[in-house]
Design a protein around this motif. Sequence first.
Motif, PDB file in Angstrom:
ATOM      1  N   SER A  88      41.491   1.720   4.373  1.00 14.70           N
ATOM      2  CA  SER A  88      40.332   2.314   5.821  1.00 14.70           C
ATOM      3  C   SER A  88      39.971   4.113   5.317  1.00 14.70           C
ATOM      4  O   SER A  88      41.676   4.407   5.932  1.00 14.70           O
ATOM      5  CB  SER A  88      41.585   1.664   6.385  1.00 14.70           C
ATOM      6  N   LEU A  89      39.369   4.064   6.117  1.00 12.68           N
ATOM      7  CA  LEU A  89      39.177   5.752   5.580  1.00 12.68           C
ATOM      8  C   LEU A  89      38.931   6.742   7.656  1.00 12.68           C
ATOM      9  O   LEU A  89      37.938   5.029   8.022  1.00 12.68           O
ATOM     10  CB  LEU A  89      38.002   6.383   4.787  1.00 12.68           C
ATOM     11  N   ILE A  90      38.856   7.370   8.043  1.00 14.95           N
ATOM     12  CA  ILE A  90      37.773   7.571   9.142  1.00 14.95           C
ATOM     13  C   ILE A  90      36.813   8.487   8.490  1.00 14.95           C
ATOM     14  O   ILE A  90      37.747  10.184   7.909  1.00 14.95           O
ATOM     15  CB  ILE A  90      39.019   8.748   9.837  1.00 14.95           C
ATOM     16  N   VAL A  91      36.427   8.583   9.363  1.00 13.38           N
ATOM     17  CA  VAL A  91      35.049  10.112   8.721  1.00 13.38           C
ATOM     18  C   VAL A  91      35.554  11.320   9.160  1.00 13.38           C
ATOM     19  O   VAL A  91      35.522  11.333  10.931  1.00 13.38           O
ATOM     20  CB  VAL A  91      33.110   9.373   9.551  1.00 13.38           C
ATOM     21  N   ARG A  92      35.276  12.152   8.519  1.00 15.09           N
ATOM     22  CA  ARG A  92      35.701  13.394   9.606  1.00 15.09           C
ATOM     23  C   ARG A  92      34.625  14.416   9.503  1.00 15.09           C
ATOM     24  O   ARG A  92      34.353  14.937  10.264  1.00 15.09           O
ATOM     25  CB  ARG A  92      36.997  14.387   8.130  1.00 15.09           C
ATOM     26  N   THR A  93      33.489  14.478   8.367  1.00 16.69           N
ATOM     27  CA  THR A  93      32.261  15.328   8.781  1.00 16.69           C
ATOM     28  C   THR A  93      31.094  14.036   8.527  1.00 16.69           C
ATOM     29  O   THR A  93      31.211  13.910   7.230  1.00 16.69           O
ATOM     30  CB  THR A  93      32.118  16.619   8.551  1.00 16.69           C
ATOM     31  N   VAL A  94      29.971  14.552   8.639  1.00 19.93           N
ATOM     32  CA  VAL A  94      28.648  14.172   8.129  1.00 19.93           C
ATOM     33  C   VAL A  94      28.060  15.171   8.422  1.00 19.93           C
ATOM     34  O   VAL A  94      27.476  16.078   8.825  1.00 19.93           O
ATOM     35  CB  VAL A  94      27.928  13.507   9.264  1.00 19.93           C
ATOM     36  N   THR A  95      26.818  14.625   6.512  1.00 23.77           N
ATOM     37  CA  THR A  95      26.173  16.727   6.994  1.00 23.77           C
ATOM     38  C   THR A  95      24.867  15.534   6.529  1.00 23.77           C
ATOM     39  O   THR A  95      25.397  14.827   5.692  1.00 23.77           O
ATOM     40  CB  THR A  95      26.627  17.286   5.623  1.00 23.77           C
ATOM     41  N   VAL A  96      24.077  16.317   6.803  1.00 20.53           N
ATOM     42  CA  VAL A  96      22.361  14.990   6.269  1.00 20.53           C
ATOM     43  C   VAL A  96      21.482  16.677   5.718  1.00 20.53           C
ATOM     44  O   VAL A  96      21.673  17.914   5.750  1.00 20.53           O
ATOM     45  CB  VAL A  96      21.756  15.129   7.210  1.00 20.53           C
ATOM     46  N   GLU A  97      21.310  15.879   3.612  1.00 15.19           N
ATOM     47  CA  GLU A  97      20.626  17.082   3.254  1.00 15.19           C
ATOM     48  C   GLU A  97      19.098  16.608   3.168  1.00 15.19           C
ATOM     49  O   GLU A  97      19.157  15.215   2.757  1.00 15.19           O
ATOM     50  CB  GLU A  97      21.288  17.477   2.116  1.00 15.19           C
ATOM     51  N   LEU A  98      18.523  17.328   3.192  1.00 15.16           N
ATOM     52  CA  LEU A  98      16.486  16.730   3.033  1.00 15.16           C
ATOM     53  C   LEU A  98      15.911  16.671   2.185  1.00 15.16           C
ATOM     54  O   LEU A  98      15.064  16.205   2.063  1.00 15.16           O
ATOM     55  CB  LEU A  98      16.042  16.831   4.734  1.00 15.16           C
TER      56      LEU A  98
END
Length: 112
Positions: A88-98
């Motif tokens: 079980s993990l918690i998402v800390r950052t979300v980065t979108v690369e296009l």
Amino acid sequence: MAQDKSREFAGTLREWIRIERSTDDRDSSGSVSGVFELVGEYHASAEPAGTGVEAVADSRSAMLLWQFQMRLADEILPGDRLTWNNRSLIVRTVTVELRPTPKTCLLAEETL
């Protein structure tokens, strides 16, 4: 051109991850109910990313960080729960690369 983009990910998305988000439901005493709703299930690549950020004195630095890369997904937010390999993990950052291939990168921290 679409085939070139898909070849870049070919064979790297070997892990199956599940993303869930906590609901705002409350029980009869007003406490959070602990119910999670499914955001989605995705194929992703996973690799260790070390431990917490020591430069900001992260008190959770003993917990392992993992980096996940997957096809573009806009619905994932920091704080969502990620389940992978019975962890079980918690998402800390979300980065979108296009560019060159649209993808989403997640940094997630293991929880107890």
